[in-house]
Structure formats: C-alpha cells, structure tokens
Design a protein around this motif. Structure first.
Motif, PDB file in Angstrom:
ATOM      1  N   ALA A 140       1.032  -1.719  -4.535  1.00  0.00           N
ATOM      2  CA  ALA A 140       2.159  -2.562  -3.742  1.00  0.00           C
ATOM      3  C   ALA A 140       2.999  -3.175  -4.779  1.00  0.00           C
ATOM      4  CB  ALA A 140       1.322  -3.799  -2.984  1.00  0.00           C
ATOM      5  N   SER A 141       2.689  -3.423  -5.960  1.00  0.00           N
ATOM      6  CA  SER A 141       3.514  -4.102  -7.044  1.00  0.00           C
ATOM      7  C   SER A 141       4.452  -2.681  -7.604  1.00  0.00           C
ATOM      8  CB  SER A 141       2.877  -4.557  -8.151  1.00  0.00           C
ATOM      9  OG  SER A 141       2.331  -5.706  -7.617  1.00  0.00           O
ATOM     10  N   LEU A 142       4.016  -1.470  -7.369  1.00  0.00           N
ATOM     11  CA  LEU A 142       4.965  -0.355  -7.642  1.00  0.00           C
ATOM     12  C   LEU A 142       5.515   0.380  -6.641  1.00  0.00           C
ATOM     13  CD1 LEU A 142       1.989   1.005 -10.152  1.00  0.00           C
ATOM     14  CD2 LEU A 142       4.288   0.135 -10.846  1.00  0.00           C
ATOM     15  N   ASP A 143       5.122  -0.542  -5.527  1.00  0.00           N
ATOM     16  CA  ASP A 143       6.090   0.339  -4.330  1.00  0.00           C
ATOM     17  C   ASP A 143       5.498   1.630  -4.039  1.00  0.00           C
ATOM     18  OD1 ASP A 143       7.868  -2.057  -3.683  1.00  0.00           O
ATOM     19  OD2 ASP A 143       9.204  -1.017  -5.320  1.00  0.00           O
ATOM     20  N   LEU A 144       4.273   1.630  -3.903  1.00  0.00           N
ATOM     21  CA  LEU A 144       3.545   2.904  -3.783  1.00  0.00           C
ATOM     22  C   LEU A 144       2.592   2.733  -2.800  1.00  0.00           C
ATOM     23  CD1 LEU A 144       2.817   4.330  -7.391  1.00  0.00           C
ATOM     24  CD2 LEU A 144       4.374   5.333  -5.787  1.00  0.00           C
ATOM     25  N   SER A 145       1.907   3.802  -1.905  1.00  0.00           N
ATOM     26  CA  SER A 145       0.787   3.561  -0.968  1.00  0.00           C
ATOM     27  C   SER A 145      -0.344   3.618  -2.001  1.00  0.00           C
ATOM     28  CB  SER A 145       0.880   4.700   0.103  1.00  0.00           C
ATOM     29  OG  SER A 145       0.682   5.929  -0.581  1.00  0.00           O
ATOM     30  N   LEU A 146      -1.528   3.322  -1.514  1.00  0.00           N
ATOM     31  CA  LEU A 146      -2.714   3.409  -2.341  1.00  0.00           C
ATOM     32  C   LEU A 146      -3.137   4.971  -2.460  1.00  0.00           C
ATOM     33  CD1 LEU A 146      -5.153   1.996  -3.573  1.00  0.00           C
ATOM     34  CD2 LEU A 146      -6.107   1.754  -1.543  1.00  0.00           C
ATOM     35  N   GLU A 147      -2.670   5.788  -1.384  1.00  0.00           N
ATOM     36  CA  GLU A 147      -2.937   7.096  -1.492  1.00  0.00           C
ATOM     37  C   GLU A 147      -2.013   7.776  -2.601  1.00  0.00           C
ATOM     38  OE1 GLU A 147      -2.527  11.052   1.583  1.00  0.00           O
ATOM     39  OE2 GLU A 147      -1.797   9.102   2.119  1.00  0.00           O
TER      40      GLU A 147
END
Length: 152
Positions: A140-147
């Motif tokens: 979330a902090s990197l603006d990514l999904s877990l996937e």
C-alpha cells in the motif's frame, strides 16, 4: 464456515482462491495440508480470514496447488512455470525496485508504511519470512497491490 466480516481485506482473495482451487481440484483440506506440509487447522483459519499467514505458508500452499504465489493472493490464480524464481527473491527484487523507483530509503519507507526499516532491510536481503499483513502495508505504501509485490 464463512469468511470473517472483520478480516483484513487483503486476506479475502487468498481465502477465495484457496477455496476455489481446492474445489476445482477436488482437494480436501486434509489433502492440501499434507501436500503443502501446512497444518490443516491453519488452512481452515486462512479460508475464514482468521489468521495473518506468513509468506512462507502462502508459498507452500501455492506450490501445492500449482499456482504462482503472487496470483494466489490476487484476482485470478495463474499456473506456476518451471524455473520461476523463489518467492523471497521476487519479493526482495520488487520491494527494492519499487522503493528506489519512488526514491525512498528503507527508513523513509518504514516511516510511510509503519514497518520497521530493519524488517524492510531483512526482506530485501531475503533474510525474513514476513506476514501478509506486513507485506500488505508495504505494498500500500508503494502504491502496489499485494499481488504485484509478489509477482515476477
């Protein structure tokens, strides 16, 4: 029983995919537990959203089910390919790359995510088995999904 309504949202796709893949392969919880070398109670808890599972456990389940680890926590499971890099390597590479892409130090990412910079350093060195909760905070902090964080 049903998925816990108070479960963290990042656990929902994992639970749904586990249930669907077990049904598709006609696997009992016991059979999956044996194949993945994971406690059957743990699988039951994961399917209900009652446990913050480690990356290592998710990887064992994904391997047993023949899908990539990243896709098991995503929208649609994808078949594992021969020669796929180990999940710790994929995670370390993606985490460092995304962090550097945003010009964040490990310390700054730690402040942004609430995850200790020491934990981040250990993950980037492949010296830690983080929980999905920790990985969800980092993603979330990197603006990514877990996937995305867990996929090649």
């Amino acid at each position: 029983s049903a998925f816990a309504p108070d479960a963290p949202p990042f656990l929902a796709p994992l639970a749904a995919n586990l249930i669907a893949l077990r049904a598709k392969g006609n696997w009992s919880i016991a059979a999956l537990a044996e194949q993945a070398r994971v406690n059957s109670r743990m699988i039951r808890l994961v399917e209900r959203g009652h446990v913050n599972v480690s990356l290592n456990t998710v990887d064992k389940l994904a391997r047993a089910l023949g899908v990539t680890t990243g896709s098991l926590v995503g929208l649609k499971p994808v078949a594992r390919q021969e020669g796929d890099a180990p999940i710790e390597e994929v995670l370390a590479r993606n985490l460092a790359s995304a962090r550097k892409g945003l010009m964040l130090t490990q310390d700054k990412l730690g402040q942004r995510s609430g995850v200790s910079m020491y934990v981040i350093a250990h993950i980037e060195r492949q010296a830690r088995n983080p929980s999905l909760h920790t990985l969800a905070k980092l993603a979330a902090s990197l603006d990514l999904s877990l996937e995305a964080l867990l996929s090649q």
